[in-house]
Design an enzyme around this catalytic site. Structure first.
Site, short mmCIF file in Angstrom:
data_model
loop_
_atom_site.label_atom_id
_atom_site.label_comp_id
_atom_site.label_asym_id
_atom_site.label_seq_id
_atom_site.Cartn_x
_atom_site.Cartn_y
_atom_site.Cartn_z
N ASN A 82 -10.22 -16.21 40.71
CA ASN A 82 -11.66 -16.42 40.87
C ASN A 82 -11.81 -17.56 41.88
OD1 ASN A 82 -14.37 -16.92 40.70
ND2 ASN A 82 -14.30 -17.84 38.66
N TRP A 83 -12.17 -17.19 43.09
CA TRP A 83 -12.23 -18.20 44.16
C TRP A 83 -13.49 -19.06 44.07
CZ3 TRP A 83 -10.60 -15.47 49.40
CH2 TRP A 83 -9.27 -15.04 49.29
N LYS A 84 -14.44 -18.64 43.27
CA LYS A 84 -15.72 -19.38 43.15
C LYS A 84 -16.35 -19.55 44.54
CE LYS A 84 -13.72 -21.58 39.14
NZ LYS A 84 -13.92 -22.52 38.05
N HIS A 109 -19.52 -15.27 33.92
CA HIS A 109 -18.68 -16.47 33.99
C HIS A 109 -19.47 -17.66 33.43
CE1 HIS A 109 -16.39 -19.83 35.63
NE2 HIS A 109 -15.38 -18.99 35.68
N GLU A 145 -19.85 -20.55 34.44
CA GLU A 145 -20.64 -21.29 35.44
C GLU A 145 -21.95 -20.57 35.72
OE1 GLU A 145 -17.51 -21.58 38.34
OE2 GLU A 145 -16.42 -22.89 36.97
N GLU A 165 -12.41 -17.32 28.08
CA GLU A 165 -12.32 -18.59 28.81
C GLU A 165 -13.01 -19.69 28.01
OE1 GLU A 165 -11.57 -17.91 33.21
OE2 GLU A 165 -13.73 -17.88 32.97
N GLY A 181 -11.41 -25.63 34.73
CA GLY A 181 -11.46 -26.64 35.78
C GLY A 181 -11.21 -28.05 35.28
N SER A 215 -7.68 -23.31 33.34
CA SER A 215 -6.59 -24.16 33.83
C SER A 215 -5.23 -23.49 33.66
CB SER A 215 -6.61 -25.53 33.13
OG SER A 215 -7.84 -26.19 33.41
N GLY A 262 -8.78 -19.90 38.27
CA GLY A 262 -9.67 -20.55 39.23
C GLY A 262 -8.87 -21.36 40.24
N GLY A 263 -8.74 -22.65 39.96
CA GLY A 263 -8.11 -23.57 40.91
C GLY A 263 -6.78 -23.10 41.47
#
Ligand code: PEP
Length: 249
Positions: free
Chosen positions: A9-11, A94, A96, A166, A172, A211, A232-233
């Site tokens: 997930n590149w956001k 998601h 966010e 999640e 994150g 994470s 993500g990251g």
């Protein structure tokens, strides 16, 4: 047996040129992967990424979809538009989106229907906040989020979706659910699906997200209920993401 699926997930990261560079570096590193490999990218990167992944085992995903087919919804994208750009998967709900953009369980359900109607595979995100876990609400909460998201689908449609568990406190933050915590909660989600859709629960792939990285992927993926990861990251660097994809190496 469920085939594992690791999705990035590149956001809100990567210009088209950066996106091309990342997937071009990633492709040779994951070409022998035993799991499905997906990169969910900003819409502005679809053209660059779909061109760069031609002939590879990497699939393209989006990060959201609107529930209407077309109309006066400024700034939104329909499922047919995504499909036309080579998108095969779409992240829905998601945390966010829930936290910053007013996403609700009801709108998640509408988006899931639109995605499936267009032939996209939804990656439906559920998960509890820190205070909800501490209050002991995790199990009923994730069961509720999951069942509302799936409302109105047939068992056959349910069998084809991907769920991402999640925990919001792990996204994150560098905090990860323990292997056992993640496995247990994913087991709860699967049991909720079984209560409504029977054996379809054995086919649904349920990822862990929060994470997840090259160091903890192997332990998480060894758990019997965990069928993949939403990353993500660690999906923003080809080498890191490839190590998560090849979690057994
Ligand atoms: C995510 O955004 O879905 C996620 C899991 O992020 P991170 O891996 O950075 O925690």
């Amino acid at each position: 047996m469920r085939k594992a699926i690791i999705a990035g997930n590149w956001k809100m990261n990567k210009t088209p040129a950066e996106a091309k560079e990342l997937v071009t570096a990633l492709a040779p590193l994951v070409k022998d992967a035993e799991c499905d490999v997906v990169v969910c990218t900003p819409a502005v990167d679809f053209a660059a990424v779909s061109e760069a992944i031609k002939g590879t085992n990497i699939k393209l995903g989006a990060e959201n979809v609107h529930w209407k087919e077309s109309g006066a919804f400024t700034g939104e994208l329909s499922a047919d538009m995504l499909k036309a750009c080579g998108v095969e998967y779409v992240i829905i709900g998601h945390s966010e989106r829930r936290q910053y953009f007013g996403e609700t369980d009801a709108t998640v359900n509408q988006r899931v229907h639109a995605a499936i109607k267009a032939g996209l595979i939804p990656i439906i995100c559920v998960g509890e906040k820190k205070e909800e876990r501490e209050a002991g609400y995790t199990n009923p909460l994730v069961s509720y989020q999951t069942l509302i998201a799936l409302t109105g689908l047939t068992a056959e449609q349910v069998a084809g979706v991907v769920i991402a568990y999640e925990p919001v406190w792990a996204i994150g933050t560098g905090l990860t659910a323990t292997d056992e915590q993640a496995n247990e909660t994913i087991g709860v989600i699967r049991a909720a699906i079984r209560s409504a859709y029977g054996d379809a629960a054995d086919k649904v792939r349920i990822q862990y997200g929060g994470s997840m990285n090259p160091k903890n992927a192997k332990g998480l993926m060894a758990q019997p209920e965990i069928d993949g990861g939403l990353i993500g990251g660690a999906s923003l660097k080809a080498e890191d993401f490839s190590k998560v994809v090849k979690y057994n190496a």
